[in-house]
Design a protein around this motif. Sequence first.
Motif, short mmCIF file in Angstrom:
data_model
loop_
_atom_site.label_atom_id
_atom_site.label_comp_id
_atom_site.label_asym_id
_atom_site.label_seq_id
_atom_site.Cartn_x
_atom_site.Cartn_y
_atom_site.Cartn_z
N UNK A 221 0.84 -1.20 0.00
CA UNK A 221 0.00 0.00 0.00
C UNK A 221 0.87 1.24 0.00
N UNK A 222 0.28 2.37 -0.40
CA UNK A 222 1.04 3.59 -0.60
C UNK A 222 1.69 4.07 0.68
N UNK A 223 2.99 4.34 0.59
CA UNK A 223 3.73 4.87 1.74
C UNK A 223 3.15 6.23 2.14
N UNK A 246 18.23 5.39 -2.49
CA UNK A 246 16.92 5.17 -3.10
C UNK A 246 15.92 4.82 -2.01
N UNK A 247 14.68 5.17 -2.26
CA UNK A 247 13.59 4.72 -1.40
C UNK A 247 12.49 4.17 -2.28
N UNK A 256 8.84 1.24 -6.62
CA UNK A 256 9.68 2.05 -7.50
C UNK A 256 10.55 2.98 -6.68
N UNK A 257 11.83 3.08 -7.05
CA UNK A 257 12.76 3.94 -6.34
C UNK A 257 12.49 5.41 -6.62
N UNK A 263 13.09 -0.45 -10.31
CA UNK A 263 11.89 -1.14 -9.86
C UNK A 263 12.25 -2.48 -9.22
N UNK A 264 11.58 -2.78 -8.11
CA UNK A 264 11.60 -4.11 -7.52
C UNK A 264 10.20 -4.68 -7.71
N UNK A 265 10.09 -5.80 -8.43
CA UNK A 265 8.76 -6.35 -8.66
C UNK A 265 8.77 -7.86 -8.45
#
Length: 681
Positions: A221-223, A246-247, A256-257, A263-265
């Motif tokens: 969910x959205x940070x 990166x975050x 997504x950074x 991208x980490x998927x």
Amino acid sequence: MSGNVIVYEAESLFLDTFYATDGDNASGGQLIRLGGCDYSGTASTSFNEASGLYQVTLWIQDEFDGQSTVEVVVNGAVVGTITLDQDDDGWGSNNGGFSSFTLDDILINQGDTLELRGYRDGNEFIRIDKLEFVKTGDIGGGSSQPTAGTETLMTETFDGRNYGDLSNSANVESSDFYRANNSAVTNGNHDGTMTFRSIDLSGYTNAKLTLDAKVIRGGFEQWGTQYGDMVRIELVDQDGNVTVLDQFTGTGNALTGSVTGQVIDKGGFDGLTYDLPAGMSSFQLRIVSDISARCEKIAFDNVTITADPDAGSGGGNPPPGPVTITLDAVDDAYSIGETEGIAANILVNDTTDAPGGMTVTDVNALGAANAGVGAVGQAFTVTTAGGRTGTVTIDAQGNLTFDGGTNFVDLNNGQTDSFQLQYTVRAAAQDQPKHNLLFVLDISNSTVNGNNTQQDTFVGTGVGDVNGDGLSDTVLDAQIAGVIAAVQNLIAQGADPAKIDIGIVTFSGKASGYTNIDAETLGTFALDDAALINTLTGITRGGWTNYEAGLQQARDWFASQQGDGAINKMYFLSDGRPAIGWANGQYIYQDSSDYGDEVAAIANTYGAEIHAIGVGANSDLAYLNDLDNTNGAEQVLDTTSLTAMLEATTDIIVEDTATITVTINGEGQLLTVDALDDAFS
């Protein structure tokens, strides 16, 4: 070009956890698969064909009962990832069929190590039949190895006991993550920080970080929301300064950074690459996670740091520029019916590149009837333009609710009522940009005027004898009090002490032959360091007003702070002209030719924002304008103005405000009565 098909049977590879078994539809009568208790495995071999570009095809059973992944790896680098999500081959059987998966333009050199890494999902056991290679192009020699001369300073593959802690990982100093399938995994039960051992960069340049990361299970969910999820990659240098590389945030199955866009998927590992900032003599890598649910999992592997040996040229990369963040709060408008409420989030259209997102820090209702009304996280009553009332709540995450009950049912169709709110959003303290704030204070004799029994009281609100020299409310007292007020204002705003370095320089100049300079750097302090206040209140007066002496100390202070990625600001305070002596019946003054090189270094080499402030009516803006690069020096004539200016110009917290307009629309019908004339005959 196109060549013949080269076949490598899967069962001929070196198997780790995978095992070979018979299959009716398998090429050569055998396939490889994972066992019922196994969730990952590898199959590897040496590539014995000619070097070149290849089309690589894998024949794998794609089952209904899972979405497993297979990585194709060449010499340790992932060159392709296959996700078994098409479900073309039934429920899975050793005697079932296979689907083909093709990767194009894969560079393979003769002798390279080929590896298949399988990651099981559900009951899909990754049945692999064979690999096919078709050469599609030649290469002019070389290999996919690192550039000659580059050295590997650290490699962590998390190999070891399949499940458990990471205590036996040679490069991990401490970790809240756990080991699974030879990787480091974080989820809602194991989030926090993984800290790697310190890396010494002495004698090296052009340091790089590479690592693999993948989403094992998503649902993010959205940070910045209640159940938001985040992963941050950061460095801590030898001085404790933190640089965020990166975050990663996002929703669903991908993150997504915010810095690089990488991208980490879900599926196979994604390779992440970072050029590390210059100027560090040593550092530690940290991976920080904040995951809201146990089932949301992210894995990391193959963490590698490389660097080039320094050839001794004295070159290398220039120090990094300031790390800044932006934040934009956007006005919101809601239009509702007379009995409707609101349940919305006011941050959805606000934007920031702050790694930790933003939160609401202040709310107030506008209008004379609402003076002082509003609080974050608490219900409050707002009065509309029409005098009606409703209940509002806005929490730190931006969730807005409004309930007007039946207070608006008297509105007829076409009639409206409204109210407005104003809110402030702020980036988290740990995400605020790093700042170096240097205060350069004139302590010449004129700041107290005369001797210990005679003084010139600085006008405005009295500050008392701040420095304990027996003289109250002097220009020097006002300068010290102003700096203290600026520091206390930053603390009150919730600034992170670790993100602010404060330097103190004093200057005057003793009249020995009219040339002897006198300036001193009193230290570098954290925002909450008690020694800062003690140092300020211990400052006493000197002699002349040697600008050059103070600016030389200022230049050297910024040089000592170089490379920390901070925003540099200098506050140069003086009550007079740059007099350094007396000769032939007149004062000897410096001018910009004396201190211009120091000003240029501070402004250009170190990128500092220079605020030149004339304190009192005797200050001369003509000289101070030679220093200032913020639209001109300013003169303050009383303690209140000086304190206000320092507080305003050191207000470095990144925040923004926006307005919420709520309109309530009437829905009732206006009834009319029309009496008609009667006539009787």
